[in-house]
Design a protein around this motif. Structure first.
Motif: not given
Ligand code: MC0
Length: 145
Positions: A39, A83, A85, A113, A119, A121, A133
């Protein structure tokens, strides 16, 4: 589909400085630190609370490079919320359900994640401009305390 807010991801230029700021200001404790090469981030999870369905956190994110998602975000928008989540019981199932509603996923399959979670997105443009997320926590006990 959503059980809780798992975390709010905040883009920052200096992780150590923001850990110190958030710990001191909000009396939060860092419970995990990680480098996620896939990531493109160095990150810390600051625990807020445990509730039905699991924990919730502030996630501080420093980019590993300028051309990573968080690096580009910082250049374009500066520091701030990157973001939100949401905790889900089964990320693959949540991905399917969201896709059936015509919303674009940014991941074809779940990825690794924070704290061993799985995870995926959702494109911010398809959900009102908020990068979203989906998070399946690492163990069932994290999902349902
Ligand atoms: C970009 N946009 C955003 C945004 N990033 N909108 C809301 N929130 C964000 N964070 C907007 C741009 O302003 C642009 O709008 C449009 O989306 C398309 O942007 P783009 O030019 O395609 O920009 P890119 O190349 O930066 O891609 C954006 C995209 C990317 C969201 C697709 O960042 C991505 O795939 N993100 C998912 C992975 C990620 O973010 N990983 C880092 C956190 P306009 O109106 O200008 O067209 S990793 C993480 O958090 C893990 C470790 C975990 O939680 O466990």
């Amino acid at each position: 589909m959503f059980m809780r807010i798992d975390h709010i991801g905040i883009a920052c230029r200096d992780l150590e400085e923001k850990i110190e700021l958030f710990s001191r200001t909000f009396e939060l404790t860092v419970v995990a630190r990680e480098v996620n090469e896939e990531q493109g981030v160095k990150e810390a999870m600051l625990h807020i609370a445990d509730g039905e369905g699991g924990g919730s956190y502030i996630q501080l994110l420093e980019p590993l490079s300028d051309d990573s998602p968080v690096g580009k975000f910082l250049a374009r928008r500066g520091e701030g919320v990157h973001h939100v989540a949401f905790g889900v019981p089964d990320v693959a199932d949540a991905m399917r359900k969201v896709q059936e509603k015509g919303v674009r996923l940014l991941d074809e399959r779940p990825r690794h994640g924070s704290m061993g979670s799985e995870i995926a997105f959702i494109h911010p443009k398809d959900v009102g401009g908020m990068l979203t997320e989906l998070v399946q926590a690492a163990t069932p006990s994290q999902n349902a305390k």
